[in-house]
Each structure stands twice: as structure tokens, then as C-alpha cells.
Design a protein around this motif. Structure first.
Motif, PDB file in Angstrom:
ATOM      1  N   ASN A   1      41.255  27.325  31.989  1.00 57.55           N
ATOM      2  CA  ASN A   1      41.585  28.162  30.832  1.00 57.55           C
ATOM      3  C   ASN A   1      40.975  29.556  30.956  1.00 57.55           C
ATOM      4  OD1 ASN A   1      43.040  26.105  29.603  1.00 57.55           O
ATOM      5  ND2 ASN A   1      41.268  25.328  28.475  1.00 57.55           N
ATOM      6  N   LEU A   2      39.726  29.617  31.457  1.00 57.45           N
ATOM      7  CA  LEU A   2      39.095  30.921  31.638  1.00 57.45           C
ATOM      8  C   LEU A   2      39.771  31.712  32.761  1.00 57.45           C
ATOM      9  CD1 LEU A   2      35.302  30.009  31.251  1.00 57.45           C
ATOM     10  CD2 LEU A   2      36.772  31.206  29.610  1.00 57.45           C
ATOM     11  N   GLU A   3      40.199  31.002  33.794  1.00 54.94           N
ATOM     12  CA  GLU A   3      40.911  31.665  34.879  1.00 54.94           C
ATOM     13  C   GLU A   3      42.231  32.246  34.389  1.00 54.94           C
ATOM     14  OE1 GLU A   3      43.047  30.438  39.102  1.00 54.94           O
ATOM     15  OE2 GLU A   3      41.446  29.192  38.281  1.00 54.94           O
ATOM     16  N   LYS A   4      42.938  31.473  33.582  1.00 58.72           N
ATOM     17  CA  LYS A   4      44.200  31.962  33.014  1.00 58.72           C
ATOM     18  C   LYS A   4      43.958  33.170  32.121  1.00 58.72           C
ATOM     19  CE  LYS A   4      48.070  30.547  30.091  1.00 58.72           C
ATOM     20  NZ  LYS A   4      48.644  29.459  29.248  1.00 58.72           N
ATOM     21  N   MET A   5      42.898  33.115  31.339  1.00 61.81           N
ATOM     22  CA  MET A   5      42.572  34.227  30.454  1.00 61.81           C
ATOM     23  C   MET A   5      42.249  35.489  31.257  1.00 61.81           C
ATOM     24  SD  MET A   5      39.555  34.365  27.586  1.00 61.81           S
ATOM     25  CE  MET A   5      39.110  35.911  26.800  1.00 61.81           C
ATOM     26  N   ALA A   6      41.529  35.340  32.368  1.00 64.80           N
ATOM     27  CA  ALA A   6      41.203  36.487  33.210  1.00 64.80           C
ATOM     28  C   ALA A   6      42.461  37.120  33.781  1.00 64.80           C
ATOM     29  CB  ALA A   6      40.261  36.059  34.332  1.00 64.80           C
TER      30      ALA A   6
ATOM     31  N   GLY B   1      29.003  33.944  37.366  1.00 65.05           N
ATOM     32  CA  GLY B   1      28.591  32.728  38.049  1.00 65.05           C
ATOM     33  C   GLY B   1      27.581  31.908  37.288  1.00 65.05           C
ATOM     34  N   GLU B   2      27.407  32.190  36.002  1.00 64.86           N
ATOM     35  CA  GLU B   2      26.401  31.476  35.214  1.00 64.86           C
ATOM     36  C   GLU B   2      26.928  30.148  34.682  1.00 64.86           C
ATOM     37  OE1 GLU B   2      24.407  35.675  33.640  1.00 64.86           O
ATOM     38  OE2 GLU B   2      25.406  34.323  32.239  1.00 64.86           O
ATOM     39  N   ILE B   3      28.258  30.044  34.535  1.00 70.88           N
ATOM     40  CA  ILE B   3      28.885  28.789  34.127  1.00 70.88           C
ATOM     41  C   ILE B   3      30.106  28.555  35.010  1.00 70.88           C
ATOM     42  CG2 ILE B   3      28.099  28.957  31.727  1.00 70.88           C
ATOM     43  CD1 ILE B   3      30.923  29.841  30.973  1.00 70.88           C
ATOM     44  N   LEU B   4      30.678  27.361  34.910  1.00 69.23           N
ATOM     45  CA  LEU B   4      31.832  27.006  35.730  1.00 69.23           C
ATOM     46  C   LEU B   4      33.081  27.745  35.232  1.00 69.23           C
ATOM     47  CD1 LEU B   4      33.040  25.194  37.976  1.00 69.23           C
ATOM     48  CD2 LEU B   4      33.469  23.493  36.180  1.00 69.23           C
TER      49      LEU B   4
ATOM     50  N   LEU C   1      33.899  34.006  29.331  1.00 71.12           N
ATOM     51  CA  LEU C   1      34.490  34.580  30.533  1.00 71.12           C
ATOM     52  C   LEU C   1      33.487  35.481  31.253  1.00 71.12           C
ATOM     53  CD1 LEU C   1      36.931  34.988  32.347  1.00 71.12           C
ATOM     54  CD2 LEU C   1      37.705  36.818  30.813  1.00 71.12           C
ATOM     55  N   ARG C   2      32.705  36.211  30.523  1.00 72.16           N
ATOM     56  CA  ARG C   2      31.689  37.061  31.143  1.00 72.16           C
ATOM     57  C   ARG C   2      30.669  36.224  31.915  1.00 72.16           C
ATOM     58  NH1 ARG C   2      28.314  40.728  27.132  1.00 72.16           N
ATOM     59  NH2 ARG C   2      27.822  38.632  26.353  1.00 72.16           N
TER      60      ARG C   2
END
Length: 450
Positions: free
Chosen positions: A211-216, A204-207, A198-199
């Protein structure tokens, strides 16, 4: 028709038909079934035909809900029922007045949850709408959490754990320790990997995946991410409280892996409390050379707090850290400390919901006003052969024993994919009949919702 002929209704059979046949297939939880049977015993009894009998089972002085006097016509009964108040007090249903507080808290949480969903939406472009301040808060949380939890190796060394506490020879507590370390290792690995991803996504280093959006979004709402819950112990805490609780648990497991089994077990810190309790039964069954089915617990209650672990000190450790050899000797001596109970478990950290523990009388009593949960006592779970335990129970005079269920979380629900929320039963002495506490839903909780 049978009453008109002067016959007698078999009340026991009637309770069985309603409680077991009609509802038996719909209510699958044994504790809920027990509650239903006790509720039915309040209404399907000999006194139900006696005018003036309290329909609250004598649990309240409220005389509003009672069996009406005999009337010649059925219209009189209908009028009597229609004149009963619509709003029921908790006492009429056998509950404590504090139940109103629990209902209010539950309704408030549902309202806030609905408002949060309405404001933030369910999905879509939320992460893109985050301002620089929100992004900075997310990154700060990630950095602080990664710094606090660190890697599993920073808490316990599995190789040392296997050497100091071997499973060979039937050491059941050692097997439980191995399982605990492995489960917490899986949890920590998941936390570190997801937070790191997530970091990178925020920078902007990875897409940024769904799932990461939901986690954020879950972190922003101070909720434990669902991806963590799949490998975590049962919890209903906020994210901030969850991280603090996790650190306390890791401290407990680290001390267990360093100093050996504790004298007083902080049971909320164990990933799987049921496994630890089963280990105590299996250990005693092996000593007695009997089947584990022939062993059960007796319960003794204490109120004085005690340290979890006994930490022997060497001459050098009083002023300086011990050497590797001295540290090894400390661990071994602590693991064999005679100050622990020879059999069973002493546990602490339990809370009682719906009642309170009187430490002087050592009895279960009514909870005080505005008090939903109270601190429970230190409980010694003493394994004993069932035949010996039955004899001791029959000799107990002047008290009832309430078979109180112990749960991991306050909701008492089991999350799919997790072990059961229910842990075990603990028999608590009381001067009231167990039916009183069953209908009130009194239970012991390991982790309160904050």
C-alpha cells in the motif's frame, strides 16, 4: 399499416414505449432519462414525416441531415441514407461546436494515462528503482505537505465549536458545521498518518508495504492516493492542485468555525454541499412548522462579488490581537450577523459548463468560441413553500426556466463509496427552450478538473 389505413400514430405512446419501456431499466440516472426523453421528442414528432424537416431539431442551420422528399421506391431512401456524410459535426447532434475541444482533451488524457502505465508498469519493483533524486523529491513533498496541513487542532477546536455553535434547539447550520469539521478531521488524520508512514518507509525505518509502495507511485505521478480518496471529498484534481484546494477549504471551514455562518457561502469549500442545502430547507421548514417536503427553493442571481465573512472589529483588535473574551464576543456577534440573508443560502464558486451567464441580461446564453466553462453568478437559494413558489412561476412571463443540474466535479460521475456527485437543481432563466440546454448537457460545476 395503420398509416396506410389513414390512422394516426400515438406519438406520446411511442415515445413512452421507447424511452421508458425499452430503455427505462438500462438508464437509471434521472438526468440521463430526461436527456433521452428530449432526444426522442426531436425525432418522434409530427414534423418527422414532413420533407425537409431538420433531424437536428432545428438547432443548426446545417441542412444535410433532413427528412428526404417522398420517393416511390425504397431504394431511393437507401441511396439517400448511404450518401449522408460519415463524420458528424457536434451541431447535428444538438451539441455546441466546443464539444470537439472536450473530446480532444479527453482523448489526450487517455493517451497520456496509457503511456504512463506502459512506461512505469503496474506494480512490482518501482519503489526500489527510484533514484536518489526521486526519493529526495518524495521526502520534500512529504515534509512540505505535513508542514502545510498541520494537525486538525491547528485549524479548528472541536470543543470551542460545540460550545459556540450548539446543535441543541434545532440549529441546522451548526449541525452542518459539526459534520464538516469531523469529516475534515478524518481526512487530515489520514493524510498525516499515511505520509508519516511513507516517510519512515523511505528512510528504511519500517517495512515498505504494498500500500505504501502504491502511494509512493501515485505521489510520483502527481495523483491523489487512493487511500486518501476513501475519506476525501470528491475530486478529480492532480495531487499538487488537490493540496492547494484542501488548504483553501480548511481556511473556509476555520473562518466558519470562528466567525459563524458566512454571508456568501463558497460552496466548493464544503465537504458535503448536499447536506448544507438540506440544512437550509430543514431550517426554514422548522420556522414555518411544515414538512420539509412542502418546501423548495426559488433562485435569485447576482453578479457582484462579496466577502465571505463579516469580521467585526473591537477597539483593541484594530492594533493588537483581541483578548480571549473579546475574541469570544466577536465570534458570537459574527454568528448572529444581520447582514446574512434571513433565509436560505447565497452561494458562489459555481461554474457553468456548455453555456455562459450574461450578468447584464441575467440569462443563460450560448458559450463563446473556445470556451468550455464560464464563471457562474452568485445564486441566492431562497426557501419557499411549494404552493407559493408554483404561483410565482406561473406569473413569470417571457422566459423559460432551465432546470440546471449542479455537480461537485466535472466528470459528473459518482465514485463508489462516496456521496452522489449530483447536488441539486438550479432553475436558470433563459430565452431558449429547456430542451436546447438538456440535449447540450449544460450543467453547473463546483470543482473544475485542472
Amino acid at each position: 399499416e395503420k398509416l396506410d389505413r389513414g390512422g394516426v400514430i400515438n406519438l406520446k405512446l411511442l415515445r413512452y414505449i421507447i424511452g421508458e419501456c425499452n430503455y427505462g431499466g438500462k438508464i437509471t440516472d434521472p438526468i440521463d432519462q430526461r436527456c433521452l426523453r428530449n432526444i426522442l421528442s426531436t425525432y418522434i414528432c409530427k414534423d418527422i414525416s414532413s420533407p425537409g424537416y431538420s433531424l437536428a431539431g432545428g438547432m443548426t442551420e446545417d441542412s444535410t441531415f433532413k427528412v428526404p422528399p417522398e420517393m416511390e421506391e425504397g431504394e431511393g431512401y437507401q441511396e439517400y441514407i448511404q450518401n449522408l456524410p460519415i463524420d458528424l459535426s457536434p451541431e447535428v447532434l444538438g451539441m455546441h461546436p466546443n464539444t470537439e475541444i472536450s473530446r480532444g482533451v479527453s482523448e489526450k488524457n487517455q493517451l497520456l494515462e496509457g503511456l504512463h502505465r506502459a512506461i512505469n508498469g503496474h506494480s512490482g519493483d518501482n519503489i526500489q528503482r527510484l533514484g536518489s533524486n526521486d526519493t529526495k523529491k518524495l521526502e520534500t513533498f512529504i515534509e512540505n505537505t505535513l508542514e502545510e496541513i498541520r494537525s486538525p487542532d491547528a485549524w479548528f477546536d472541536m470543543q470551542n465549536v460545540r460550545e459556540l455553535f450548539p446543535v441543541a434547539g434545532g440549529h441546522m447550520y451548526n449541525a452542518a458545521l459539526h459534520q464538516e469539521c469531523e469529516r475534515y478531521t478524518t481526512l487530515l488524520t489520514t493524510l498525516i498518518s499515511t505520509l508519516t508512514e511513507l516517510r519512515h518507509a523511505i528512510r528504511g525505518e519500517i517495512l515498505m508495504t504494498d500500500n505504501l509502495e502504491k502511494m509512493a507511485e501515485e505521489i510520483k505521478a502527481d495523483k491523489v492516493p487512493e487511500v486518501w480518496k476513501t475519506v476525501s471529498y470528491l475530486t478529480e484534481r492532480t495531487l499538487t492542485s488537490y493540496v492547494k484546494d484542501l488548504l483553501n477549504r480548511l481556511d473556509f471551514i476555520r473562518d466558519w468555525a470562528t466567525y459563524g455562518p458566512p454571508r456568501i457561502w463558497w460552496l466548493p469549500g464544503v465537504f458535503s454541499p448536499s447536506s448544507l442545502i438540506t440544512a437550509a430547507l430543514l431550517s426554514y421548514a422548522r420556522q414555518q412548522e411544515v414538512s420539509v417536503d412542502d418546501v423548495s427553493f426559488e433562485f435569485d442571481f447576482e453578479s457582484q462579488p462579496a466577502e465571505h465573512f463579516s469580521r467585526p472589529q473591537t477597539a483593541s483588535s484594530a492594533s493588537a490581537p483581541p483578548t480571549a473574551r473579546e475574541d469570544m464576543e466577536i465570534k458570537i456577534r459574527s454568528a448572529r450577523s444581520p447582514r446574512r440573508p434571513a433565509e436560505g443560502l447565497c452561494i458562489k464558486g459555481v461554474h457553468i459548463e456548455g453555456a455562459r451567464w450574461d450578468s447584464k441580461a441575467k440569462l443563460l446564453l450560448e458559450c463563446e468560441g473556445q470556451q468550455l466553462c464560464s464563471e457562474g453568478p452568485i445564486v441566492w437559494l431562497k426557501p419557499k413553500l411549494r404552493k407559493d413558489q408554483a404561483a410565482s412561476v406561473r406569473n413569470a412571463v417571457g422566459q423559460y426556466q432551465y432546470e440546471c443540474p449542479l455537480y461537485q466535479t466535472q466528470s459528473r460521475r459518482t465514485t463508489p463509496g462516496h456521496t452522489s456527485n449530483f447536488v441539486t437543481y438550479i432553475q436558470i432563466p433563459t430565452t431558449m427552450k429547456p430542451t436546447h440546454w438538456v440535449i447540450r448537457g449544460v450543467g453547473m460545476i463546483l470543482q473544475l478538473t485542472e
